[in-house]
Design a protein around this motif. Structure first.
Motif, mmCIF file in Angstrom:
data_model
loop_
_atom_site.group_PDB
_atom_site.id
_atom_site.type_symbol
_atom_site.label_atom_id
_atom_site.label_comp_id
_atom_site.label_asym_id
_atom_site.label_seq_id
_atom_site.Cartn_x
_atom_site.Cartn_y
_atom_site.Cartn_z
ATOM 1 N N ASP A 1 0.737 -1.130 -0.116
ATOM 2 C CA ASP A 1 -0.434 0.033 0.126
ATOM 3 C C ASP A 1 0.801 1.585 0.053
ATOM 4 O OD1 ASP A 1 -1.686 1.933 0.437
ATOM 5 O OD2 ASP A 1 -3.096 1.422 2.484
ATOM 6 N N GLY A 2 1.078 2.233 -1.164
ATOM 7 C CA GLY A 2 2.111 3.308 -1.412
ATOM 8 C C GLY A 2 1.606 4.341 -0.121
ATOM 9 N N ALA A 3 -0.013 3.896 -0.142
ATOM 10 C CA ALA A 3 -0.447 4.756 1.363
ATOM 11 C C ALA A 3 0.728 4.694 3.299
ATOM 12 C CB ALA A 3 -2.015 4.957 1.969
ATOM 13 N N SER A 4 1.183 3.815 3.186
ATOM 14 C CA SER A 4 2.188 3.294 4.714
ATOM 15 C C SER A 4 3.120 3.870 4.075
ATOM 16 C CB SER A 4 2.112 1.771 4.470
ATOM 17 O OG SER A 4 0.856 1.423 4.762
ATOM 18 N N LYS A 5 3.528 4.925 5.250
ATOM 19 C CA LYS A 5 5.209 5.705 5.043
ATOM 20 C C LYS A 5 5.866 5.085 6.823
ATOM 21 C CE LYS A 5 4.042 8.857 2.430
ATOM 22 N NZ LYS A 5 3.326 8.018 1.347
ATOM 23 N N SER A 6 5.191 4.263 7.328
ATOM 24 C CA SER A 6 5.998 3.791 8.271
ATOM 25 C C SER A 6 5.698 2.919 8.991
ATOM 26 C CB SER A 6 6.046 5.112 9.776
ATOM 27 O OG SER A 6 4.920 5.112 10.881
ATOM 28 N N GLU A 7 5.786 1.811 9.928
ATOM 29 C CA GLU A 7 5.721 0.167 10.120
ATOM 30 C C GLU A 7 6.354 0.431 10.940
ATOM 31 O OE1 GLU A 7 6.253 -2.341 7.041
ATOM 32 O OE2 GLU A 7 4.519 -3.741 7.611
ATOM 33 N N VAL A 8 5.068 -1.394 12.244
ATOM 34 C CA VAL A 8 6.124 -1.683 13.489
ATOM 35 C C VAL A 8 5.778 -3.719 12.873
ATOM 36 C CG1 VAL A 8 4.243 -1.277 14.606
ATOM 37 C CG2 VAL A 8 6.480 -2.216 16.031
ATOM 38 N N VAL A 9 6.625 -3.873 13.109
ATOM 39 C CA VAL A 9 6.633 -5.573 12.700
ATOM 40 C C VAL A 9 6.571 -6.305 14.144
ATOM 41 C CG1 VAL A 9 6.804 -7.658 11.538
ATOM 42 C CG2 VAL A 9 6.551 -5.252 9.883
ATOM 43 N N VAL A 10 5.783 -6.783 14.572
ATOM 44 C CA VAL A 10 6.426 -7.701 16.172
ATOM 45 C C VAL A 10 5.962 -8.841 15.676
ATOM 46 C CG1 VAL A 10 6.066 -7.686 18.532
ATOM 47 C CG2 VAL A 10 5.631 -5.529 18.001
ATOM 48 N N PRO A 11 7.324 -10.545 15.710
ATOM 49 C CA PRO A 11 6.774 -11.379 16.040
ATOM 50 C C PRO A 11 6.145 -12.258 16.945
ATOM 51 C CG PRO A 11 10.059 -10.926 16.256
ATOM 52 C CD PRO A 11 8.747 -9.347 16.601
ATOM 53 N N ILE A 12 5.397 -12.803 17.268
ATOM 54 C CA ILE A 12 4.875 -13.995 18.016
ATOM 55 C C ILE A 12 5.277 -15.355 18.150
ATOM 56 C CG2 ILE A 12 2.822 -15.010 19.020
ATOM 57 C CD1 ILE A 12 1.665 -12.889 17.449
ATOM 58 N N PHE A 13 5.900 -15.505 19.137
ATOM 59 C CA PHE A 13 6.808 -16.670 19.188
ATOM 60 C C PHE A 13 5.876 -17.764 20.370
ATOM 61 C CE2 PHE A 13 9.946 -13.512 19.682
ATOM 62 C CZ PHE A 13 11.290 -13.443 18.790
ATOM 63 N N GLN A 14 6.402 -18.994 19.591
ATOM 64 C CA GLN A 14 5.670 -20.243 20.730
ATOM 65 C C GLN A 14 7.223 -20.940 20.310
ATOM 66 O OE1 GLN A 14 2.004 -21.326 19.297
ATOM 67 N NE2 GLN A 14 1.185 -19.907 20.380
ATOM 68 N N ASP A 15 7.292 -21.786 21.608
ATOM 69 C CA ASP A 15 8.425 -22.532 21.968
ATOM 70 C C ASP A 15 9.647 -21.580 20.778
ATOM 71 O OD1 ASP A 15 7.263 -23.791 23.475
ATOM 72 O OD2 ASP A 15 6.087 -25.191 21.628
ATOM 73 N N GLY A 16 10.396 -20.577 20.803
ATOM 74 C CA GLY A 16 11.331 -20.231 20.285
ATOM 75 C C GLY A 16 11.443 -19.887 19.225
ATOM 76 N N ARG A 17 10.015 -20.121 18.701
ATOM 77 C CA ARG A 17 10.106 -20.173 16.957
ATOM 78 C C ARG A 17 9.014 -19.309 16.991
ATOM 79 N NH1 ARG A 17 6.251 -23.324 14.430
ATOM 80 N NH2 ARG A 17 6.085 -23.530 12.174
ATOM 81 N N VAL A 18 8.749 -18.287 15.374
ATOM 82 C CA VAL A 18 8.087 -17.506 15.142
ATOM 83 C C VAL A 18 7.671 -18.047 14.234
ATOM 84 C CG1 VAL A 18 7.122 -15.267 14.124
ATOM 85 C CG2 VAL A 18 10.022 -16.089 15.195
ATOM 86 N N VAL A 19 5.668 -18.158 15.210
ATOM 87 C CA VAL A 19 4.493 -18.551 14.543
ATOM 88 C C VAL A 19 3.540 -17.842 13.462
ATOM 89 C CG1 VAL A 19 4.195 -20.885 16.045
ATOM 90 C CG2 VAL A 19 3.186 -18.588 16.526
#
Lengths: 175, 175
Positions: free
Chosen positions: A123-141
């Motif tokens: 989406d060209g409208a998006s200028k900034s972003e935050v992405v947070v991993p969700i972990f289960q047993d040390g693995r990103v799910v």
């Protein structure tokens, strides 16, 4: 029973208070329910409405939702529940802000997506972003992904609060 | 690649034109992707933004999304992707407008939800509703649910168009 008012946020609350309400409401919504689709659908609604109750730049959030590991292809993420305009179906691990968060297993707080190497312009409208991993047993799910139509839409305060939301999701859902 | 503009609807289109765009964009979005969560997440975005591009009462749509059969309990529906305020996690088959659509295997077009026997008031703001079953092999696997904050928000035109969307979803997704 769930009431829609759970995603109504009073005007004039601080960001800290809004995130406290998000966490409290999410905990109540997830109680007795471990289905990840159901819980992330409600969580995306909570987050989207939370940001829109806050002043600028938070009220310029134009996308709040989730990608999960694709059960058919562990090398990519696939779109989960979200609020906002239609989005890319899949994202290769390592590509763009979302794929990098999975590969590096760390939150990506991006003040200007145009300056992020390999940014995927869904989406060209998006200028900034935050992405947070969700972990289960040390693995990103899965990941939480929030986009803002203003530069520098997110701070460390958002990062820390969303990491708490990610922890709650990790312990509350079966992926 | 998907672009967010796919869920941008021009002002001034007729309802017929908007539904044609929904169907066309949904078909493009589902192409090569059968994951139901991914596809219904994008479909809920398309539908929500479609209604909000139309004049009253369609622009008063306050919820557009999906419930699916609960894999853990075939006697109930569980919340799927949606756009709107947070919603009930589960609905017993036969209860309320959604549960009735599954039990009777027919679309429910409800001009005033308060007059519908056993209506579940997830959101007091919702005044009218349309619920369309999604069939695979003669069995209801999911429903499209759209709520409106005005009475008589939906007509037979909406019913017929949403039944086409339901058919497209049925043939495009693995549930």
């Amino acid at each position: 029973m769930v009431h829609a008012e759970a995603s109504t946020f009073a005007e004039g609350l601080s960001k800290k208070q809004v995130y406290e309400q998000v966490l409290g409401q999410a905990q109540a919504l997830f109680d007795g329910q471990r289905n990840w689709v159901c819980n992330l659908a409600n969580a995306s609604s909570l987050l989207y409405h939370a940001y829109h109750s806050l002043p600028s730049p938070s009220n310029a959030v134009n996308w709040a939702g989730f990608y999960v590991l694709d059960p058919k292809n562990p090398k990519q993420l696939i779109l989960g529940p979200f609020h906002g305009q239609v989005a890319c179906q899949t994202i290769a691990i390592g590509r763009g802000v979302c794929g990098t968060a999975v590969e590096k297993k760390t939150t990506q707080l991006v003040e200007d997506v145009e300056r992020f190497p390999g940014h995927i312009a869904c989406d060209g409208a998006s200028k900034s972003e935050v992405v947070v991993p969700i972990f289960q047993d040390g693995r990103v799910v899965a990941i939480i992904d929030v986009d803002c139509a203003e530069l520098s839409g997110f701070t460390v305060e958002d990062q820390v609060a969303l990491e708490h939301v990610a922890e709650l999701i990790a312990k509350s859902c079966d992926f």
